[in-house]
Design an enzyme around this catalytic site. Sequence first.
Site, PDB file in Angstrom:
ATOM      1  N   LYS A 174       0.827  -1.215   0.000  1.00 37.30           N
ATOM      2  CA  LYS A 174       0.000   0.000   0.000  1.00 37.30           C
ATOM      3  C   LYS A 174       0.854   1.254   0.000  1.00 37.30           C
ATOM      4  O   LYS A 174       0.554   2.215  -0.715  1.00 37.30           O
ATOM      5  CB  LYS A 174      -0.966   0.011   1.191  1.00 37.30           C
ATOM      6  CG  LYS A 174      -2.109  -0.974   1.047  1.00 37.30           C
ATOM      7  CD  LYS A 174      -3.247  -0.659   2.002  1.00 37.30           C
ATOM      8  CE  LYS A 174      -4.395  -1.643   1.807  1.00 37.30           C
ATOM      9  NZ  LYS A 174      -5.435  -1.493   2.823  1.00 37.30           N
ATOM     10  N   LYS A 185     -11.052  -4.783  -4.073  1.00 41.46           N
ATOM     11  CA  LYS A 185     -12.069  -3.760  -4.360  1.00 41.46           C
ATOM     12  C   LYS A 185     -11.467  -2.556  -5.073  1.00 41.46           C
ATOM     13  O   LYS A 185     -12.163  -1.798  -5.723  1.00 41.46           O
ATOM     14  CB  LYS A 185     -12.802  -3.355  -3.087  1.00 41.46           C
ATOM     15  CG  LYS A 185     -11.950  -2.823  -1.971  1.00 41.46           C
ATOM     16  CD  LYS A 185     -12.814  -2.646  -0.723  1.00 41.46           C
ATOM     17  CE  LYS A 185     -12.112  -3.132   0.518  1.00 41.46           C
ATOM     18  NZ  LYS A 185     -13.002  -3.540   1.583  1.00 41.46           N
ATOM     19  N   LYS A 228      -4.667 -10.957  -6.403  1.00 40.14           N
ATOM     20  CA  LYS A 228      -5.927 -11.265  -5.693  1.00 40.14           C
ATOM     21  C   LYS A 228      -7.048 -10.308  -6.114  1.00 40.14           C
ATOM     22  O   LYS A 228      -6.780  -9.158  -6.493  1.00 40.14           O
ATOM     23  CB  LYS A 228      -5.713 -11.262  -4.177  1.00 40.14           C
ATOM     24  CG  LYS A 228      -5.588  -9.914  -3.565  1.00 40.14           C
ATOM     25  CD  LYS A 228      -5.706  -9.954  -2.037  1.00 40.14           C
ATOM     26  CE  LYS A 228      -5.655  -8.516  -1.550  1.00 40.14           C
ATOM     27  NZ  LYS A 228      -5.858  -8.291  -0.176  1.00 40.14           N
TER      28      LYS A 228
HETATM   29  P1  AMP Z   1     -10.895  -6.341   3.241  1.00 38.33           P
HETATM   30  O1  AMP Z   1     -11.643  -6.219   1.973  1.00 38.33           O
HETATM   31  O2  AMP Z   1      -9.430  -6.095   3.061  1.00 38.33           O
HETATM   32  O3  AMP Z   1     -11.484  -5.562   4.381  1.00 38.33           O
HETATM   33  O4  AMP Z   1     -10.996  -7.860   3.652  1.00 38.33           O
HETATM   34  C1  AMP Z   1     -12.052  -8.428   4.401  1.00 38.33           C
HETATM   35  C2  AMP Z   1     -11.885  -9.933   4.508  1.00 38.33           C
HETATM   36  O5  AMP Z   1     -11.954 -10.520   3.215  1.00 38.33           O
HETATM   37  C3  AMP Z   1     -10.543 -10.378   5.096  1.00 38.33           C
HETATM   38  O6  AMP Z   1     -10.751 -11.522   5.899  1.00 38.33           O
HETATM   39  C4  AMP Z   1      -9.725 -10.718   3.876  1.00 38.33           C
HETATM   40  O7  AMP Z   1      -8.721 -11.679   4.153  1.00 38.33           O
HETATM   41  C5  AMP Z   1     -10.786 -11.294   2.955  1.00 38.33           C
HETATM   42  N1  AMP Z   1     -10.431 -11.101   1.539  1.00 38.33           N
HETATM   43  C6  AMP Z   1     -10.174  -9.926   0.900  1.00 38.33           C
HETATM   44  N2  AMP Z   1      -9.874 -10.135  -0.398  1.00 38.33           N
HETATM   45  C7  AMP Z   1      -9.955 -11.486  -0.584  1.00 38.33           C
HETATM   46  C8  AMP Z   1      -9.765 -12.350  -1.722  1.00 38.33           C
HETATM   47  N3  AMP Z   1      -9.450 -11.860  -2.918  1.00 38.33           N
HETATM   48  N4  AMP Z   1      -9.930 -13.672  -1.546  1.00 38.33           N
HETATM   49  C9  AMP Z   1     -10.263 -14.191  -0.335  1.00 38.33           C
HETATM   50  N5  AMP Z   1     -10.460 -13.434   0.767  1.00 38.33           N
HETATM   51  C10 AMP Z   1     -10.310 -12.108   0.657  1.00 38.33           C
END
Ligand code: AMP
Length: 338
Positions: A117, A203, A200
């Site tokens: 980041k 968003k 990965k």
């Molecule tokens: P975040 O969007 O970073 O707040 O992530 C929220 C949750 O979603 C966390 O547990 C992340 O590890 C999971 N997560 C985010 N992106 C992925 C992805 N591409 N595949 C699987 N899990 C994800």
Amino acid sequence: MDKQRQKPIVLTGLQPTSGIHLGNYLGALQNWVSIQDEADCLFFISNMHAITVPQDPIELRKNTIDCVAVYLACGLDPKRSHIFVQSQVIGHAELAWILSCLTPLGQLERMTQFKDKSGRQAGEFVGAGLLYYPVLMAADILLYNAHLVPVGEDQRQHLELTRDVAEKFNGIHGPLFNIPEPLIRGNCARVMSLQNPTAKMSKSDPNSLATVFLSDSDAQIMKKFRSAVTDSGTEVRASDEKPGIKNLLHILSGVSGRSVAELEMDCAGMGYGKFKTVVAEAVIECVRPIRVRMEALKEELLYLQSVMEEGHADAQARANATLAKVYDHVGFACGKNL
Ligand code: AMP
Ligand code: TRP
């Protein structure tokens, strides 16, 4: 484990920034839903983490409430689990400060997410909060003495730091914290981008075809899967040389509950075009009811607020109890009122 609580304490959360996507659902939310009967669950919305990158206050407030609607639409049940907003509970920032004094700066600088980041913001403003982020995450977890933390693969390193700092605190001040375990389950712990299957799904991907959001229409979902990047072959198989097909098989397995081996047999000889449509249709069937519930719940502001308030009351009581013990261990003068 806490003697009064037979069930393990589970805590996890996600950031209320813009859309929640299929990776969040399959890697995280779906597992949270299924653990509700087995554990004493706390699910929160990490709005304090969200401000480590610039946020518009009006958007942040809206996204936070929408996130409660997403949680409920995905199947988190406020009768069985506690759902709350991080910034409402006094204690996260306080414990984070204490833990930061035990966290080596070098370990924070080595965190992959920080390097990614801050690298992406090179030459621009990088707030100290981005570096400090995993300490706040450790505080979130230890404030509730969680045993298990269900997350996607990308959070593993942050969980390791949490365990290190908990052990360090216990070593210096005597046993207080459980050492939490990450719960990283299934083929969907790392759902990949539909446009670049070696990165990965995220968003913030600038390519709008890369990420499927839970708010996407059936037609948008179909379009994204139909244009998913694969390879020049024809065989539907989950091998490392076929990261695009492997990702699609994992997604299909995640939404259908069927094993990858079974799906490989079913889809053998199908050709990529047909296979992509099959995956899209299965994802549409999974996402549509969530989207419909989500839209309806977003109108129920009073209900969403009542869920947040109940969750907050429970979380605050637990946070106060832990914080009083921590203050006592650290030597802060009388924590009676905390
Ligand atoms: P975040 O969007 O970073 O707040 O992530 C929220 C949750 O979603 C966390 O547990 C992340 O590890 C999971 N997560 C985010 N992106 C992925 C992805 N591409 N595949 C699987 N899990 C994800
Ligand atoms: N850092 C997590 C993410 O970006 C969200 C989060 C914050 C979290 N605090 C947490 C997850 C504590 C589990 C436990 O996805």
